[in-house]
Design an enzyme around this catalytic site. Structure first.
Site, mmCIF file in Angstrom:
data_model
loop_
_atom_site.group_PDB
_atom_site.id
_atom_site.type_symbol
_atom_site.label_atom_id
_atom_site.label_comp_id
_atom_site.label_asym_id
_atom_site.label_seq_id
_atom_site.Cartn_x
_atom_site.Cartn_y
_atom_site.Cartn_z
ATOM 1 N N LYS A 191 0.844 -1.197 0.000
ATOM 2 C CA LYS A 191 0.000 0.000 0.000
ATOM 3 C C LYS A 191 0.877 1.244 0.000
ATOM 4 O O LYS A 191 0.584 2.219 -0.680
ATOM 5 C CB LYS A 191 -0.863 0.036 1.262
ATOM 6 C CG LYS A 191 -2.200 -0.629 1.141
ATOM 7 C CD LYS A 191 -3.024 -0.224 2.344
ATOM 8 C CE LYS A 191 -4.250 -1.057 2.503
ATOM 9 N NZ LYS A 191 -4.956 -0.759 3.750
ATOM 10 N N ASP A 241 -8.198 2.866 4.960
ATOM 11 C CA ASP A 241 -8.759 1.539 5.171
ATOM 12 C C ASP A 241 -9.521 1.176 3.907
ATOM 13 O O ASP A 241 -10.191 2.025 3.303
ATOM 14 C CB ASP A 241 -9.677 1.517 6.399
ATOM 15 C CG ASP A 241 -9.779 0.102 6.970
ATOM 16 O OD1 ASP A 241 -8.759 -0.610 6.979
ATOM 17 O OD2 ASP A 241 -10.873 -0.299 7.394
ATOM 18 N N PHE A 282 -1.245 -6.988 -4.557
ATOM 19 C CA PHE A 282 -1.362 -7.657 -3.261
ATOM 20 C C PHE A 282 -2.823 -8.014 -3.008
ATOM 21 O O PHE A 282 -3.703 -7.705 -3.824
ATOM 22 C CB PHE A 282 -0.822 -6.759 -2.131
ATOM 23 C CG PHE A 282 -1.671 -5.541 -1.875
ATOM 24 C CD1 PHE A 282 -1.560 -4.416 -2.660
ATOM 25 C CD2 PHE A 282 -2.605 -5.529 -0.833
ATOM 26 C CE1 PHE A 282 -2.348 -3.294 -2.427
ATOM 27 C CE2 PHE A 282 -3.393 -4.417 -0.578
ATOM 28 C CZ PHE A 282 -3.272 -3.298 -1.383
ATOM 29 N N TYR A 320 -6.406 -9.158 -2.799
ATOM 30 C CA TYR A 320 -7.330 -9.843 -3.701
ATOM 31 C C TYR A 320 -7.077 -9.499 -5.177
ATOM 32 O O TYR A 320 -7.894 -9.845 -6.033
ATOM 33 C CB TYR A 320 -8.778 -9.489 -3.323
ATOM 34 C CG TYR A 320 -9.145 -9.884 -1.904
ATOM 35 C CD1 TYR A 320 -9.641 -11.155 -1.619
ATOM 36 C CD2 TYR A 320 -8.984 -8.994 -0.843
ATOM 37 C CE1 TYR A 320 -9.978 -11.525 -0.317
ATOM 38 C CE2 TYR A 320 -9.319 -9.346 0.461
ATOM 39 C CZ TYR A 320 -9.812 -10.613 0.716
ATOM 40 O OH TYR A 320 -10.136 -10.975 2.006
ATOM 41 N N LYS A 375 -3.268 -0.177 -12.700
ATOM 42 C CA LYS A 375 -4.008 -0.232 -11.420
ATOM 43 C C LYS A 375 -3.975 1.127 -10.719
ATOM 44 O O LYS A 375 -4.999 1.615 -10.243
ATOM 45 C CB LYS A 375 -3.427 -1.319 -10.503
ATOM 46 C CG LYS A 375 -4.216 -1.411 -9.209
ATOM 47 C CD LYS A 375 -3.660 -2.372 -8.183
ATOM 48 C CE LYS A 375 -4.446 -2.228 -6.890
ATOM 49 N NZ LYS A 375 -3.860 -2.921 -5.744
ATOM 50 N N HIS A 378 -9.569 2.110 -6.605
ATOM 51 C CA HIS A 378 -10.262 2.776 -5.503
ATOM 52 C C HIS A 378 -9.294 3.702 -4.756
ATOM 53 O O HIS A 378 -9.615 4.834 -4.435
ATOM 54 C CB HIS A 378 -10.832 1.713 -4.566
ATOM 55 C CG HIS A 378 -9.847 0.637 -4.188
ATOM 56 N ND1 HIS A 378 -9.083 -0.015 -5.121
ATOM 57 C CD2 HIS A 378 -9.456 0.142 -2.977
ATOM 58 C CE1 HIS A 378 -8.300 -0.883 -4.510
ATOM 59 N NE2 HIS A 378 -8.490 -0.800 -3.214
HETATM 60 P P1 IMP Z 1 -6.580 -2.811 5.659
HETATM 61 O O1 IMP Z 1 -7.070 -1.571 4.972
HETATM 62 O O2 IMP Z 1 -5.134 -2.759 6.002
HETATM 63 O O3 IMP Z 1 -7.486 -3.277 6.730
HETATM 64 O O4 IMP Z 1 -6.609 -3.967 4.593
HETATM 65 C C1 IMP Z 1 -7.543 -4.024 3.620
HETATM 66 C C2 IMP Z 1 -7.482 -5.367 2.950
HETATM 67 O O5 IMP Z 1 -8.351 -5.285 1.824
HETATM 68 C C3 IMP Z 1 -6.114 -5.721 2.394
HETATM 69 O O6 IMP Z 1 -5.330 -6.467 3.261
HETATM 70 C C4 IMP Z 1 -6.500 -6.523 1.178
HETATM 71 O O7 IMP Z 1 -6.793 -7.833 1.597
HETATM 72 C C5 IMP Z 1 -7.767 -5.855 0.718
HETATM 73 N N1 IMP Z 1 -7.452 -4.813 -0.260
HETATM 74 C C6 IMP Z 1 -7.566 -3.465 -0.097
HETATM 75 N N2 IMP Z 1 -7.149 -2.807 -1.191
HETATM 76 C C7 IMP Z 1 -6.749 -3.774 -2.052
HETATM 77 C C8 IMP Z 1 -6.208 -3.704 -3.354
HETATM 78 O O8 IMP Z 1 -5.939 -2.640 -3.937
HETATM 79 N N3 IMP Z 1 -5.950 -4.897 -3.927
HETATM 80 C C9 IMP Z 1 -6.197 -6.080 -3.324
HETATM 81 N N4 IMP Z 1 -6.680 -6.192 -2.101
HETATM 82 C C10 IMP Z 1 -6.964 -5.043 -1.463
#
Ligand code: IMP
Length: 196
Positions: free
Chosen positions: A13, A69, A147, A149, A170, A175
């Site tokens: 991220k 998030d 990373f 999904y 991407k 998003h």
């Molecule tokens: P958090 O925001 O760290 O709680 O994690 C959000 C989770 O959503 C990530 O660990 C991924 O599993 C998923 N996620 C969020 N954004 C993406 C993305 O851009 N690609 C793939 N998975 C995502």
């Protein structure tokens, strides 16, 4: 130099945020350079978690902080994994397997990613930015890049998954890119142009 502290330890991220934002004279620093703890995400919404992370990091560092998030929402699974995306299983491979297993051969594969970003710049002063991208869930994982999904998410208008499309595409359409572009506009208008 203007420092913004990123309230995430997810290296992928951080790379994406750096590539997308790229604001002159602004350096993004991950919060673990300041404090070595894990920030919990107990909230029931992306906004709650994002705000909690940004506020926490601002309180510790006294610097402007960016909380993020995000999650994957699958229509046929009533929006799951949603806010629980990171905690749906123990690792990315298992999380993907669980979504594919739960979805089975469902014809409705509609899904969307959502990101909520909070820029917390002073006590009780913050702004919220959101971004969403629609698409569908592939029948099996494809591609190596990105990373989470990414190997099973096919954005609307494409045949490839995010993991096959790679970071250049991407980071134009995701998003996170949409939310960060809104933040960038706000930041430049309020913190860069005002200093001129
Ligand atoms: P958090 O925001 O760290 O709680 O994690 C959000 C989770 O959503 C990530 O660990 C991924 O599993 C998923 N996620 C969020 N954004 C993406 C993305 O851009 N690609 C793939 N998975 C995502």
């Amino acid at each position: 130099m203007f420092i913004i502290v990123l309230a995430t330890r997810n290296q992928k991220k951080i790379e994406e945020i750096n590539q997308i934002l790229n604001i002159r004279n602004v350096v993004l620093r991950p919060y673990h350079e300041y404090i070595d703890i894990h920030i919990p995400e107990p909230g029931e919404t992306l906004l709650e978690n994002s705000l909690l992370k940004a506020e926490f990091v601002h309180r510790i560092t006294k610097l402007p902080a960016l909380g993020e998030d995000s999650g994957l929402f699958v229509e046929a699974l009533n929006g799951a994994p949603g806010v629980l995306s990171a905690r749906y299983e123990v690792n990315d491979k298992k999380r993907i397997e669980r979504v594919l297993r739960e979805l089975g051969n469902s014809k409705n594969r509609k899904a969307w990613f959502r990101a909520v970003i909070v820029y917390y710049y002073d006590i009780k002063k913050y702004e919220v930015f959101e971004g969403e991208i629609e698409g569908r869930i592939a029948y099996e994982p494809r591609g190596e890049s990105g990373f989470g999904y990414d190997p099973i998410f096919i954005p609307f208008g494409y045949k490839e998954t995010f993991a096959e499309l790679g970071p250049v595409i991407k980071n134009k359409i995701s998003h996170r890119a949409k939310a960060l572009k809104k933040f960038k506009k706000f930041f430049i208008r309020n913190f860069v142009e005002r200093q001129k």
